[in-house]
Design a protein around this motif. Sequence first.
Motif, PDB file in Angstrom:
ATOM      1  N   ASN A  82       0.821  -1.258  -0.181  1.00  0.00           N
ATOM      2  CA  ASN A  82       0.193   0.015   0.080  1.00  0.00           C
ATOM      3  C   ASN A  82       0.911   1.251  -0.081  1.00  0.00           C
ATOM      4  N   PHE A  83       0.203   2.435  -0.331  1.00  0.00           N
ATOM      5  CA  PHE A  83       1.024   3.711  -0.295  1.00  0.00           C
ATOM      6  C   PHE A  83       1.606   4.069   1.083  1.00  0.00           C
ATOM      7  N   ASP A  84       0.945   3.565   2.075  1.00  0.00           N
ATOM      8  CA  ASP A  84       1.559   3.540   3.441  1.00  0.00           C
ATOM      9  C   ASP A  84       2.810   2.980   3.678  1.00  0.00           C
ATOM     10  N   ASP A  85       3.247   1.730   2.911  1.00  0.00           N
ATOM     11  CA  ASP A  85       4.493   1.126   3.011  1.00  0.00           C
ATOM     12  C   ASP A  85       5.777   1.959   2.375  1.00  0.00           C
ATOM     13  N   ALA A  98       6.712   7.121   3.477  1.00  0.00           N
ATOM     14  CA  ALA A  98       7.818   8.034   4.190  1.00  0.00           C
ATOM     15  C   ALA A  98       9.453   7.516   3.586  1.00  0.00           C
ATOM     16  N   VAL A  99       9.591   6.316   3.292  1.00  0.00           N
ATOM     17  CA  VAL A  99      10.624   5.877   2.789  1.00  0.00           C
ATOM     18  C   VAL A  99      10.638   4.856   1.555  1.00  0.00           C
ATOM     19  N   PRO A 100      11.117   5.263   0.436  1.00  0.00           N
ATOM     20  CA  PRO A 100      11.184   4.409  -0.916  1.00  0.00           C
ATOM     21  C   PRO A 100      11.500   2.989  -0.526  1.00  0.00           C
ATOM     22  N   ALA A 101      10.895   2.053  -1.194  1.00  0.00           N
ATOM     23  CA  ALA A 101      11.564   0.807  -1.290  1.00  0.00           C
ATOM     24  C   ALA A 101      11.935   0.086  -2.417  1.00  0.00           C
ATOM     25  N   VAL A 121       8.045   4.333  -4.557  1.00  0.00           N
ATOM     26  CA  VAL A 121       7.898   5.890  -3.826  1.00  0.00           C
ATOM     27  C   VAL A 121       6.355   6.116  -3.527  1.00  0.00           C
ATOM     28  N   GLY A 122       5.887   6.564  -2.532  1.00  0.00           N
ATOM     29  CA  GLY A 122       4.689   7.063  -2.221  1.00  0.00           C
ATOM     30  C   GLY A 122       4.451   8.341  -2.989  1.00  0.00           C
ATOM     31  N   ASN A 123       3.607   8.685  -3.726  1.00  0.00           N
ATOM     32  CA  ASN A 123       3.234   9.945  -4.302  1.00  0.00           C
ATOM     33  C   ASN A 123       1.677  10.498  -3.603  1.00  0.00           C
ATOM     34  N   PRO A 124       1.511  11.251  -2.681  1.00  0.00           N
ATOM     35  CA  PRO A 124       0.305  11.528  -2.045  1.00  0.00           C
ATOM     36  C   PRO A 124      -0.602  12.206  -3.022  1.00  0.00           C
ATOM     37  N   MET A 135      11.255  -0.556  10.238  1.00  0.00           N
ATOM     38  CA  MET A 135      11.852  -1.946  10.162  1.00  0.00           C
ATOM     39  C   MET A 135      10.705  -3.101   9.503  1.00  0.00           C
ATOM     40  N   TRP A 136       9.611  -2.811   9.719  1.00  0.00           N
ATOM     41  CA  TRP A 136       8.449  -3.370   9.280  1.00  0.00           C
ATOM     42  C   TRP A 136       8.576  -4.023   7.675  1.00  0.00           C
ATOM     43  N   PRO A 137       8.704  -3.116   6.951  1.00  0.00           N
ATOM     44  CA  PRO A 137       8.794  -3.378   5.426  1.00  0.00           C
ATOM     45  C   PRO A 137       9.616  -4.263   5.029  1.00  0.00           C
ATOM     46  N   GLN A 138      11.008  -4.548   5.550  1.00  0.00           N
ATOM     47  CA  GLN A 138      11.921  -5.280   5.293  1.00  0.00           C
ATOM     48  C   GLN A 138      12.047  -6.459   6.086  1.00  0.00           C
ATOM     49  N   ALA A 139      11.076  -6.799   6.711  1.00  0.00           N
ATOM     50  CA  ALA A 139      11.030  -7.734   7.871  1.00  0.00           C
ATOM     51  C   ALA A 139      10.366  -9.102   7.174  1.00  0.00           C
TER      52      ALA A 139
END
Length: 179
Positions: free
Chosen positions: A15-18, A21-24, A81-84, A154-158
């Motif tokens: 989701n956008f929230d992922d 704040a920080v690109p993945a 990246v998240g684009n609001p 840490m959650w997204p990379q866990a």
Amino acid sequence: MDMSETIQPRSDQMNFDDVAAVPATVTITAVTRGSAEQPVNIQTAEYPSRPWKPSKSMRRVLVKAWGKDSGAYVGRRVRLVGNPDVKYAGKAVGGIQIEAVSHIDKPIKMALTVSRGKREPFTIQPLADAPTAPQGLTDAQIAACESIDELRAMWPQASTVQQEQINARAAELAQEVQE
């Protein structure tokens, strides 16, 4: 009661929230057919249980960058990246966009539809090669965390197991606050 568990997104996809704040930067492991509404599921090594379901515009970017054969996408990398400002039904709801992709030599410029009859320029940057040594999240890093915000980062990379450890550490931190 640990309130942090009640605010985790319940979703079967990225989701956008992922990435707000920080690109993945993710590595594609498989591309499969989805539903009529979301026709493509892109599995990634970094989010194994939550596929990225790119919008039509982002699918156009992938085809422009890598071609129409999705089998060639496996092993390639994308920075999301998240684009609001991404709109759905005329309202800004935020969305996931591609910032850079591997396997291109120079930036790619193209026009993407942003609303009926309106197109805007969009540029995709080349993504540098992946680091040779994996820099994954460790159990020790989770155990050493001293704030809920650090754990959220840490959650997204866990992995799934590490996400359980993050939840447990969050519960410990919440208990410490109550005492």
